[in-house]
Design a protein around this motif. Structure first.
Motif, PDB file in Angstrom:
ATOM      1  N   TYR A 100      38.655  45.755  44.242  1.00  0.00           N
ATOM      2  CA  TYR A 100      38.434  44.854  43.107  1.00  0.00           C
ATOM      3  C   TYR A 100      39.016  43.473  43.382  1.00  0.00           C
ATOM      4  O   TYR A 100      38.359  42.452  43.148  1.00  0.00           O
ATOM      5  N   THR A 102      39.662  41.970  46.173  1.00  0.00           N
ATOM      6  CA  THR A 102      39.091  41.220  47.298  1.00  0.00           C
ATOM      7  C   THR A 102      37.590  40.986  47.188  1.00  0.00           C
ATOM      8  O   THR A 102      37.064  40.053  47.811  1.00  0.00           O
ATOM      9  N   ALA A 105      36.281  41.163  41.940  1.00  0.00           N
ATOM     10  CA  ALA A 105      36.826  40.200  40.974  1.00  0.00           C
ATOM     11  C   ALA A 105      36.034  38.902  40.961  1.00  0.00           C
ATOM     12  O   ALA A 105      35.976  38.210  39.946  1.00  0.00           O
ATOM     13  N   ARG A 106      35.390  38.572  42.072  1.00  0.00           N
ATOM     14  CA  ARG A 106      34.622  37.329  42.165  1.00  0.00           C
ATOM     15  C   ARG A 106      33.306  37.395  41.399  1.00  0.00           C
ATOM     16  O   ARG A 106      32.733  36.366  41.051  1.00  0.00           O
ATOM     17  N   ILE A 107      32.805  38.622  41.166  1.00  0.00           N
ATOM     18  CA  ILE A 107      31.515  38.757  40.481  1.00  0.00           C
ATOM     19  C   ILE A 107      31.634  39.414  39.115  1.00  0.00           C
ATOM     20  O   ILE A 107      30.646  39.537  38.396  1.00  0.00           O
ATOM     21  N   HIS A 108      32.842  39.836  38.764  1.00  0.00           N
ATOM     22  CA  HIS A 108      33.044  40.503  37.475  1.00  0.00           C
ATOM     23  C   HIS A 108      33.806  39.583  36.536  1.00  0.00           C
ATOM     24  O   HIS A 108      34.894  39.120  36.858  1.00  0.00           O
ATOM     25  N   GLU A 109      33.234  39.315  35.367  1.00  0.00           N
ATOM     26  CA  GLU A 109      33.856  38.431  34.400  1.00  0.00           C
ATOM     27  C   GLU A 109      34.057  39.171  33.075  1.00  0.00           C
ATOM     28  O   GLU A 109      33.132  39.289  32.277  1.00  0.00           O
TER      29      GLU A 109
END
Length: 216
Positions: A100, A102, A105-109
């Motif tokens: 998550y 790495t 987290a970049r695509i989950h908001e």
């Protein structure tokens, strides 16, 4: 006893996170129908709950809560099945936290305080506390080669379930297991990669279990 307080906090946090996740799931709209990867909305409530339970993240956190609750009762807990479940909790939550932080987290908001809090619990707080608890309190030694082999059963079962469930429902929890998009060949390669990572992480815990000071 510090270990009981620590593990009690882990179990309580997971339960709180699950309650928040159920609230989020209940509030998610059933219409219009949706099958996008990782989405909860667009299905009846029972289906949405099944989707929640299908996430590797949720299963890893539940395993952590079960193990933590048992360690509250008995900090010296042991047994062949328990060792397997404990190692599955450790490797599952380690992979959850790393992947998550790495990648996902970049695509989950997260939206709203419920999603923000439950996301932080499942992906950051519980992974850190579980690994730290193992380092600080053990119990150790509890891992051997046979335990590592048995611990591989759960990740394998999760992959098989995910593919079969996806074939039947046209829904997948993560992009790397999305057969509809990538096909069986690519997903098979991804699945092998997941199993290899699980075994490597489990082997790392095996080494640590043998070399770190005993805790019982």
């Amino acid at each position: 006893m510090p270990s009981r307080l620590w593990n009690g906090a882990i179990a309580a946090l997971v339960v709180f996170g699950l309650v928040l996740q159920v609230v989020i799931t209940v509030r998610a709209p059933a219409l219009p129908p949706a099958h996008a990867v990782g989405t909860l909305s667009g299905a009846p409530l029972a289906t949405r709950l099944v989707r929640v339970a299908s996430f590797f993240t949720i299963q890893s956190n539940v395993l952590c809560a079960v193990v933590a609750a048992q360690l509250v009762r008995d900090p010296r807990r042991d047994g062949r099945i328990w060792r397997m479940v404990r190692l599955d909790a450790l490797l599952g939550i380690t992979i959850t936290g790393i992947v998550y932080a790495t990648v996902l987290a970049r695509i989950h908001e997260p939206k709203g305080w419920e999603q923000t809090v439950s996301n932080a619990i499942f992906h950051y707080v519980v992974p850190i506390m579980t690994v730290a608890g193992w380092l600080l309190f053990g119990p150790r030694p509890r891992i051997d080669a046979a335990t590592v082999a048995r611990a591989a059963i759960w990740p394998l079962a999760w992959i098989v379930y995910t593919v079969v469930h996806g074939e039947l429902s046209d829904w997948y929890p993560y992009p790397f297991v999305d057969v509809a998009t990538h096909g069986y060949a690519r997903v098979s390669v991804n699945a092998i990669g997941v199993l290899v990572v699980c075994v490597v992480v489990a082997a790392g815990y095996l080494v640590g279990d043998r070399r770190l000071p005993a805790r019982s």
